[in-house]
Structure formats: C-alpha cells, structure tokens
Design a protein around this motif. Structure first.
Motif, PDB file in Angstrom:
ATOM      1  N   ARG A  68       0.976  -1.121  -0.042  1.00  0.00           N
ATOM      2  CA  ARG A  68       0.026  -0.203   0.031  1.00  0.00           C
ATOM      3  C   ARG A  68       0.873   1.243   0.005  1.00  0.00           C
ATOM      4  O   ARG A  68       0.375   2.326  -0.337  1.00  0.00           O
ATOM      5  N   LYS A  69       1.914   1.299   0.353  1.00  0.00           N
ATOM      6  CA  LYS A  69       2.981   2.419   0.495  1.00  0.00           C
ATOM      7  C   LYS A  69       3.208   2.914  -0.984  1.00  0.00           C
ATOM      8  O   LYS A  69       3.195   4.241  -0.989  1.00  0.00           O
TER       9      LYS A  69
ATOM     10  N   GLY B  80      10.043  -3.059   3.027  1.00  0.00           N
ATOM     11  CA  GLY B  80       9.637  -2.283   1.877  1.00  0.00           C
ATOM     12  C   GLY B  80       7.978  -1.772   2.135  1.00  0.00           C
ATOM     13  O   GLY B  80       7.382  -1.206   1.146  1.00  0.00           O
ATOM     14  N   GLN B  81       7.225  -2.035   3.216  1.00  0.00           N
ATOM     15  CA  GLN B  81       6.143  -1.589   3.412  1.00  0.00           C
ATOM     16  C   GLN B  81       5.906  -0.643   4.431  1.00  0.00           C
ATOM     17  O   GLN B  81       6.874  -0.196   5.262  1.00  0.00           O
ATOM     18  N   ASP B  82       4.846   0.122   4.398  1.00  0.00           N
ATOM     19  CA  ASP B  82       4.522   1.030   5.678  1.00  0.00           C
ATOM     20  C   ASP B  82       3.530   0.185   6.686  1.00  0.00           C
ATOM     21  O   ASP B  82       3.580  -1.006   6.716  1.00  0.00           O
ATOM     22  N   GLU B  83       2.939   0.939   7.529  1.00  0.00           N
ATOM     23  CA  GLU B  83       2.271   0.212   8.555  1.00  0.00           C
ATOM     24  C   GLU B  83       0.847  -0.397   8.033  1.00  0.00           C
ATOM     25  O   GLU B  83       0.227  -1.376   8.578  1.00  0.00           O
TER      26      GLU B  83
ATOM     27  N   TYR C 289      -0.327  -8.775   5.843  1.00  0.00           N
ATOM     28  CA  TYR C 289       0.191  -9.979   6.575  1.00  0.00           C
ATOM     29  C   TYR C 289       0.007  -9.709   7.927  1.00  0.00           C
ATOM     30  O   TYR C 289       0.468  -8.431   8.404  1.00  0.00           O
ATOM     31  N   ASP C 290       0.274 -10.758   8.806  1.00  0.00           N
ATOM     32  CA  ASP C 290       0.550 -10.839  10.168  1.00  0.00           C
ATOM     33  C   ASP C 290       1.914 -10.415  10.380  1.00  0.00           C
ATOM     34  O   ASP C 290       2.791 -11.607  10.041  1.00  0.00           O
TER      35      ASP C 290
END
Length: 278
Positions: free
Chosen positions: A44-45, A81-84, A88-89
């Motif tokens: 989503r970032k 590579g993600q934000d919050e 996934y868990d």
C-alpha cells in the motif's frame, strides 16, 4: 531452471504504482486502450492494489475484456518495503506472510489466481539470505497450489541471481528491474536472463534515463522513424529482448506507447542507442 512461460504473455505491461485515487480509473483506461498486462503489488505504500481490482471489475462489467484476456502480475513485499498498512501478520513466519499476502491479493483483484507472482526484492541489496530463500520456497508452494501460474523476482542484482540459482532447484520466469542506461541498460542481468530463457521486465525506462531521453541522437532517431522519443526508447527495449513497463497516466501516451510495438529499429540504430549507455 525457470518456469517455462506460456505464449500468452503480453508485449507490454501497464504499471500501476503511484496512482493512488486515480488507480481504478487508470487501470480501466489502460485496458480500454489496449493493454492486456497489468502490474501491481500488495504494497500500500506505493500501490493501491484493491483499486486495481476495482478497475478490472469495471472493465469486466463494460465487456471490454474477461479475466482470461488479461495477464495479472502482483508482488509479495517484505516488511522493510512496507509502511504500517501490512497485508499480513508481521508476527507470522515469512512463509505464512507470503500465503497471507497472496490471499489478500486475490481478494483485491477479484480472481482465484494471478498470472505472475513476484518477489518485490531481496531483503538486502547484495546478498541472497535465508529469509529470501524461505520467501521463494513459499512462493513456489503458492504456484504449486494453483494460485499463480508463474514466479518472478524484482530489484535484484546479478550476484543475487547467481546465489539464488545455487540455492534453489527452480528459478524465476521473470526478472523485473529498474533499467538504467548508464549501467548498460542492466546488461549483465539481461545476459543472465537471456542465457536461461528468463524474461527480463524493464521499468522506469524513461524516468531513470532522462539523459538518453533528452539526447539529440535519440531525437534524430525519433525523427527518422516518425516516432516520439518515448516510442523509440520502448521500441529499443523490446528489440533488445525486454518486456517493457509503462506507468503513464496520459491517455494519448498510452496509445503512443502501445503503437511503439509497430516500430522496427535497425541494428545500427540499436548500437547507436547502446552507445549512449555506460
């Protein structure tokens, strides 16, 4: 050995990164314009994968295409590579994160399979780690379960591909990299792919190569070919064996990019463009 790609891989991919609230409309427009390959990621970032699914659904409702007409590619993106907004868990094992991300992608895209599932990048810039190996083996299990037809890896170096080859019985069907002219248009990675019949996907072909795009020699080539400069770059990429991506938000440029498939460049012209590289 890489997974053998089927013959239904399109000649151009439409990239959906950085579109945000325009993602659904631009995805539908790209399909309406003629693109049959859509690239996204469950990250989503930089991507809005659920909105890609909305654009697909709109194209289906309008009767433009069916699911079977499209090549859908998404990616597993690890936590660095993600934000919050994780799909996934974060406390789960990497194998479970791969499965959870895939399940989320299928829900977003309104399908029970994707055509290509890509590792968005190794955990480090230069090595192939045990974490990378765990993710790759989990992706193979997703493929074996029928949730993807093909597998790929992105943002990867030649050294990492060599380590990957040593560590696994099965390699990627695709390598997707940002392609810099100053690095010989990723010459060494492309050679690795060519020798193993891996399809090289090149992205940021325009934005990463503004010196080439603005070079007078490319302008002269475009004039001789009765083409735009962007078309020349995409035609060059395709002719040297790349599967190019475009992420344009402009309807006219979408049409022009697809029209580049009809442009033929001579070997001398290819050498001229290669000579602008590192």
């Amino acid at each position: 050995m890489p997974t053998t790609p089927p013959t239904s891989i399109p000649s151009f991919l439409y990239g959906t990164a950085w579109k945000e609230d325009r993602t659904a409309a631009l995805t539908e427009l790209a399909i309406q314009t003629g693109f049959r390959g859509i690239d996204t990621a469950n990250q989503r970032k930089h991507y809005f994968e659920a909105a890609v699914g909305e654009g697909l659904a709109a194209a289906y409702r309008a009767g433009i295409v069916t699911r079977a007409d499209l090549f859908l590619q998404t990616k597993f993106t690890s936590q660095p590579g993600q934000d919050e907004r994780l799909p996934y868990d974060p406390a789960a094992s990497l194998s479970k994160q791969v499965a959870q991300s895939m399940a989320s992608s299928l829900e977003h895209l309104g399908t029970d399979y994707v055509d290509s599932y890509v590792m968005h990048g190794p955990f480090t810039r230069y090595d192939w780690t045990d974490d990378d190996a765990e993710v790759w083996e989990a992706m193979i299990r997703e493929r074996n379960a029928g949730r993807t037809r093909l597998l790929g890896v992105s943002n990867v170096s030649l050294e990492q591909l060599e380590r990957m080859e040593e560590a696994h019985a099965e390699g990627p069907a695709f390598v997707q990299n940002r392609c810099y002219a100053r690095l010989g248009w990723d010459r060494d990675v492309r050679a690795f792919c060519r020798d193993r019949e891996i399809i090289y996907q090149g992205f940021s072909l325009l934005t990463a190569n503004q010196d080439v795009v603005r070079h007078p020699a490319v302008a002269r080539i475009a004039m001789r070919a009765d083409a735009t400069i962007n078309q020349v770059v995409f035609a060059f990429a395709r002719t040297v064996g790349m599967l190019p991506l475009t992420g344009t938000s402009n309807a006219d440029h979408m049409q022009e990019d697809l029209a580049s498939l009809d442009i033929t460049l001579s070997q001398d012209t290819l050498r001229d463009i290669e000579s602008l590289a590192g």
